[in-house]
Design a protein around this motif. Structure first.
Motif, PDB file in Angstrom:
ATOM      1  N   LEU A 285      85.796  54.709  81.611  1.00 33.39           N
ATOM      2  CA  LEU A 285      84.333  54.699  81.604  1.00 33.39           C
ATOM      3  C   LEU A 285      83.790  55.301  80.312  1.00 33.39           C
ATOM      4  N   ILE A 286      84.462  56.324  79.806  1.00 32.34           N
ATOM      5  CA  ILE A 286      84.050  56.920  78.537  1.00 32.34           C
ATOM      6  C   ILE A 286      84.273  55.920  77.405  1.00 32.34           C
ATOM      7  N   ARG A 289      81.794  52.741  77.545  1.00 30.96           N
ATOM      8  CA  ARG A 289      80.373  52.990  77.837  1.00 30.96           C
ATOM      9  C   ARG A 289      79.465  52.045  77.051  1.00 30.96           C
ATOM     10  N   ASP A 290      79.838  51.709  75.821  1.00 29.55           N
ATOM     11  CA  ASP A 290      78.979  50.870  74.986  1.00 29.55           C
ATOM     12  C   ASP A 290      79.270  49.379  75.116  1.00 29.55           C
ATOM     13  N   LYS A 299      80.402  46.901  85.178  1.00 31.07           N
ATOM     14  CA  LYS A 299      80.816  48.028  84.347  1.00 31.07           C
ATOM     15  C   LYS A 299      81.854  48.876  85.089  1.00 31.07           C
ATOM     16  N   HIS A 394      78.472  62.175  82.499  1.00 29.86           N
ATOM     17  CA  HIS A 394      78.132  60.822  82.074  1.00 29.86           C
ATOM     18  C   HIS A 394      76.639  60.527  82.226  1.00 29.86           C
ATOM     19  N   TRP A 413      75.642  53.476  83.782  1.00 31.96           N
ATOM     20  CA  TRP A 413      76.664  52.977  82.865  1.00 31.96           C
ATOM     21  C   TRP A 413      76.254  51.681  82.171  1.00 31.96           C
ATOM     22  N   ARG A 417      75.850  54.834  75.503  1.00 28.27           N
ATOM     23  CA  ARG A 417      75.842  56.288  75.381  1.00 28.27           C
ATOM     24  C   ARG A 417      74.769  56.711  74.383  1.00 28.27           C
TER      25      ARG A 417
END
Length: 677
Positions: A285-286, A289-290, A299, A394, A413, A417
Motif C-alpha cells: 500500500l505504501i 499509493r501513487d 487499490k 496512511h 488510498w 500521497r
C-alpha cells in the motif's frame, strides 16, 4: 444489431473445489480497418491450451467501432481497439485473455468471482503482452538504449559470479551506463517521457506483471522484453525533480529487481517469506499509493494476489513482533503458520464459500461500496495480530475531514500521497512498550470476525500529551529547492535563527530541537544513508547510531547559519562544532525535503516541538494511541475526536515508548478511550 450475450460461467459446485473458470477470446484474422471479430470460450484457466494475456490501460472513452463477438457487439475503448488491431494476425486466429472482453463487466457477481482468478490468468499465460500504446518520436532509439543497458547489466551479473571483486565490477557498470546516458541526452528525455505513460501508474498492471512468467512490451509492431525496458528506470528516476514524482517508478524498479535471474522469478518461500508475495499488504500500500485505479476498490483488491496476507491469510491471525527473526520462537511460529495454512487449505477444499482463516476484509467483493471496503480493511489491519496502528499513518487529508463523507480515520488510498510516512515504516515505538502484552492496540467494538456495532466510529485507548499552541506555514519544498527552515522558525518562534539562544525542554539549543524535528529525528538520518528500518522491533544499535547522526546533521545546519560572534558560551559552541564535524549538511537537507514536505512545524503549550500533517491547527491535541508507532494529532469535538494525522515529536522518551511504559505499568498519565469519527 444486438449486444453480445455472455454465456454464464459454470456454477460453483456445492462440494469440493470448483475449477477456475473464465473465458478466452479467439481473435480472428484480419488487418488494417477490417472489423474486429472474435469468439469466446469458457475454459478452466489451469487446464487449457496455450494463450497470451493482455496487460493494458483501459482509458475512459468508447471506441468508434465495436467488437463483433459471436454475432453480437461489445463496446470497447480506443486503447483496446488499437491494441487488438496490432495483435491480431493476418492469416490465423490468436488466443488471448483480455479482462474487458473475457469478464462480463456488467455482472457484479461475476466480476467478484473472476477477480479471485486474476492471479492465475497471468500466471498460466504463455506470455503477457504489455501494451504501451502507439509509437512516439524516437521510440526505436529508446528501445535500443534499453537493450544496451540490459546487456551491460547482464554482463555485470555474469562477471560478479566469476570475479573476486564484484563490487568493482558493479561500479564499472554504473560508470559505463552513466556515460551512455550522458552521451544520449535526447534519448534519455524521450525515455523519461515514455515512462510517463499511463500504464506505469495503473494499479492492476503491477499484479499482472509480477505473476507472469514472461512479459513482452509492445508499441504497435515494436517489441522488447518488458524487464529490459524496466532496467533503465533507476537511471531515469535519478533525473526526477519533484518529491513524489518517481514513486511509481521506484516500485517498478523493485519489481525489476525481484524478477531478475537468480531470484527464482519471485522471492520464494525462504525463511519467513510467502511464496509468490512481493511483501506485506502495508508495504505494498505504501509502494503503490501513487498508482491509479478506475475503480477505487481496486487499490486494495489488486494487491491481494501478491501480498503476504492475501496469499497466506493465517498470517493475520498469528503475526508477532520479533527483534530476531532467527530466534527459536520466531522459527516455531513460522512452522505453526505453515501448519495452519495447510489445515485451512484442506478445510476450504470441502466446499465453496468456507474460506477458513480469511477475514472478509481480504475478499474482493464488488457488491460493497468504496467506503465500506476501505473501512473494513482499515479495521482489519488494526485488529490483526499483533494489533498495530501503522495503517493510521496512511491517513493524509487533503481537504477538511469534517466535511468528508468518509470517517476521518479511514485512509483514502485513491488519493496520491501528500507526505512521506513517519510511523508506518518500522521506526519509533511511541505507543508500544516492552511489557508482556499479547497485543499492543486496545481496540473496542472491533471483532476479528463479524461486524462492529458502530462501524464508522473507531474506539481505542491511549493518552494525551499536549495541545498545539502554534503552527508554521506549510512546508512546500521541491527536490531542487532550499527548505524554508529559517522562515518556518521565524513564523513559529519569532526570534532571529542566527542569534537566538533559547533552550528546549531537555536543555539543548532550541535551534537543534527545531532542526532535528524537521528531519523526523533518526528517521531522516537513516534515509540519507539509504537504511530502511524493519517492520519488526527496531534494532537498538541502529536507533542509537542514527539518533547520534541526526544530532550531527542538525548541528551541521545550525552551525552554518549561526552567528558565532554573538555566541556567549564558547564551550557550548565548541561542542556544537564538534558534533557538526561528523554531520552531513546535504544529507540533512534531503531529510528535511523528504519528511517535512507538505507538513507544518508545531509548538505545544508545554513547549514540545514536532512536525504534523498539513491540516494540523492551533488547539489540536497531540496524543499517543496504544499500538501506534508515533503520536497522532486529533481534533476535539463536543462528544468525539476527528483524526487529523500522524505526527513526530522531539522527545526520546515519548517516541520510543518509555512514557507508554509509565502509563501502562505505573499510571503515570490517565488512560483515555478516544472515540474517533
Amino acid at each position: 444489431m444486438t449486444s453480445h450475450y455472455y454465456q454464464p460461467l459454470p456454477p460453483i459446485a456445492p462440494y469440493g473445489v470448483t475449477p477456475s473458470f473464465t473465458r478466452l477470446m479467439l481473435v480472428f484474422a484480419g488487418s488494417g480497418s477490417d472489423p474486429l471479430v472474435c469468439s469466446l470460450t469458457v475454459v478452466d484457466i489451469e487446464n487449457t491450451l496455450p494463450y497470451e494475456a493482455l496487460s493494458y490501460v483501459w482509458g475512459r472513452d468508447l471506441a468508434s467501432r465495436p467488437l463483433w463477438c459471436d454475432g453480437g457487439l461489445i463496446q470497447i475503448r480506443p486503447n483496446l481497439d488499437t491494441a487488438l488491431r496490432f495483435l491480431r494476425l493476418p492469416s490465423q486466429a490468436r488466443r488471448l485473455w483480455v479482462d474487458a472482453i473475457c469478464i462480463d463487466q456488467g455482472n457484479v457477481d461475476e466480476r467478484t468471482r473472476q477477480v479471485q482468478y486474476m492471479r492465475l490468468v497471468y500466471k498460466y499465460a504463455a506470455r503477457t503482452i504489455v501494451w504501451l500504446g502507439l509509437k512516439s518520436p524516437g521510440i526505436d532509439e529508446i528501445f535500443r538504449l534499453a537493450q544496451v543497458v540490459a546487456e551491460i547489466k547482464d554482463a555485470d551479473r555474469e562477471s560478479n559470479g566469476a570475479m573476486s571483486q564484484p563490487a568493482k565490477v558493479h561500479l564499472l557498470e554504473l560508470d559505463i551506463i552513466t556515460e551512455i546516458f550522458e552521451a544520449n541526452t535526447e534519448a534519455v528525455h524521450r525515455l523519461t517521457d515514455f515512462f510517463n505513460r499511463d500504464y506505469f501508474v495503473r494499479i492492476w498492471c503491477v499484479q499482472e506483471v509480477v505473476v507472469s512468467r514472461w512479459c513482452v512490451a509492445k508499441c504497435e509492431d515494436l517489441e522488447i522484453d518488458f524487464m529490459v525496458l524496466l532496467s533503465t528506470i533507476i537511471n531515469v528516476n535519478m533525473r526526477r525533480t519533484s518529491v513524489f514524482a518517481g514513486r511509481p517508478l521506484e516500485f517498478w524498479n523493485m519489481i525489476y529487481m525481484l524478477k531478475q535471474p537468480g531470484r527464482s522469478n519471485l522471492p520464494r518461500v525462504s525463511g519467513h517469506a510467502v511464496e509468490g508475495s512481493v511483501g506485506s499488504l502495508e508495504t505494498l500500500l505504501i509502494g503503490t499509493r501513487d498508482f491509479l485505479a478506475t475503480d477505487a476498490r481496486d487499490k486494495i483488491f489488486s494487491l491481494l494476489g501478491i501480498s503476504d496476507e492475501g496469499l497466506m491469510p493465517v498470517l493475520a491471525l498469528s503475526k508477532v513482533m520479533h527483534s530476531d527473526r532467527n530466534s527459536l520462537s520466531a522459527r516455531f511460529l513460522h512452522h505453526a503458520q505453515r501448519g495452519l495454512t495447510s489445515v485451512a487449505q484442506r478445510v476450504n477444499n470441502l466446499g465453496p464459500g468456507i474460506d477458513f482463516g480469511r477475514n472478509r476484509a481480504l475478499k474482493a467483493d464488488y457488491n460493497k461500496g468504496v467506503v465500506e471496503v476501505y473501512r473494513d480493511f482499515t479495521r482489519f489491519m488494526m485488529r490483526k495480530s499483533p494489533r498495530m496502528l501503522d495503517i493510521l499513518s496512511h491517513v493524509q487529508h487533503v481537504d477538511n475531514p469534517l466535511s468528508a463523507s468518509y470517517p476521518s480515520w479511514i485512509p483514502k488510498w485513491f488519493q496520491p500521497r501528500s507526505a512521506s510516512l513517519i510511523g508506518g515504516i518500522g521506526c519509533f515505538l511511541a505507543g508500544l512498550c516492552d511489557g508482556h502484552f499479547p497485543y499492543f492496540a486496545v481496540l473496542h467494538d472491533s471483532p476479528l470476525s463479524g461486524k462492529s456495532i458502530r462501524p464508522d466510529i473507531l474506539s481505542l485507548d491511549g493518552y494525551h500529551i499536549d495541545r498545539v499552541k502554534s503552527v508554521s506555514q506549510l512546508m512546500n519544498i521541491g527536490v531542487l529547492e532550499e527548505p524554508p527552515i529559517e522562515a518556518s522558525w521565524d513564523h513559529l518562534i519569532g526570534t532571529p535563527f542566527s542569534t537566538s539562544f533559547r533552550t528546549y525542554r531537555n536543555g539543548e539549543m532550541l535551534q537543534m530541537a527545531f532542526c532535528k524535528s524537521l528531519a523526523a529525528g533518526c528517521l531522516g538520518a537513516a534515509l540519507h544513508q539509504g537504511f530502511q528500518f524493519s517492520h519488526s522491533h527496531p534494532d537498538s544499535n541502529h536507533r542509537t547510531y542514527f539518533t547520534r547522526q541526526n544530532n550531527s546533521d542538525a548541528a551541521a545546519y545550525v552551525t552554518s547559519r549561526l552567528d558565532s560572534s554573538a555566541f556567549s558560551d564558547p564551550e557550548a559552541l565548541a561542542s556544537l562544532r564538534e558534533a557538526a564535524s561528523s554531520g552531513s549538511l546535504s544529507g540533512y537537507v534531503r531529510a528535511v525535503q523528504a519528511f517535512s514536505y507538505n507538513r507544518k512545524v508545531y509548538l505545544t503549550q508545554k513547549g514540545f516541538l514536532g512536525i504534523g500533517p498539513s491540516l494540523i491547527n492551533e488547539g489540536d491535541e497531540i496524543c499517543v494511541l496504544f499500538g501506534g508507532r508515533v503520536p497522532f494529532a486529533l481534533r476535539r469535538m463536543p462528544d468525539h475526536h476527528i483524526f487529523i494525522g500522524e505526527a513526530y515529536l522531539d522527545d526520546e522518551d515519548i517516541m520510543w515508548g518509555k512514557l507508554t511504559e509509565g502509563v501502562r505499568f505505573r499510571n503515570q498519565l490517565p488512560t483515555v478511550t478516544f472515540e474517533i469519527r
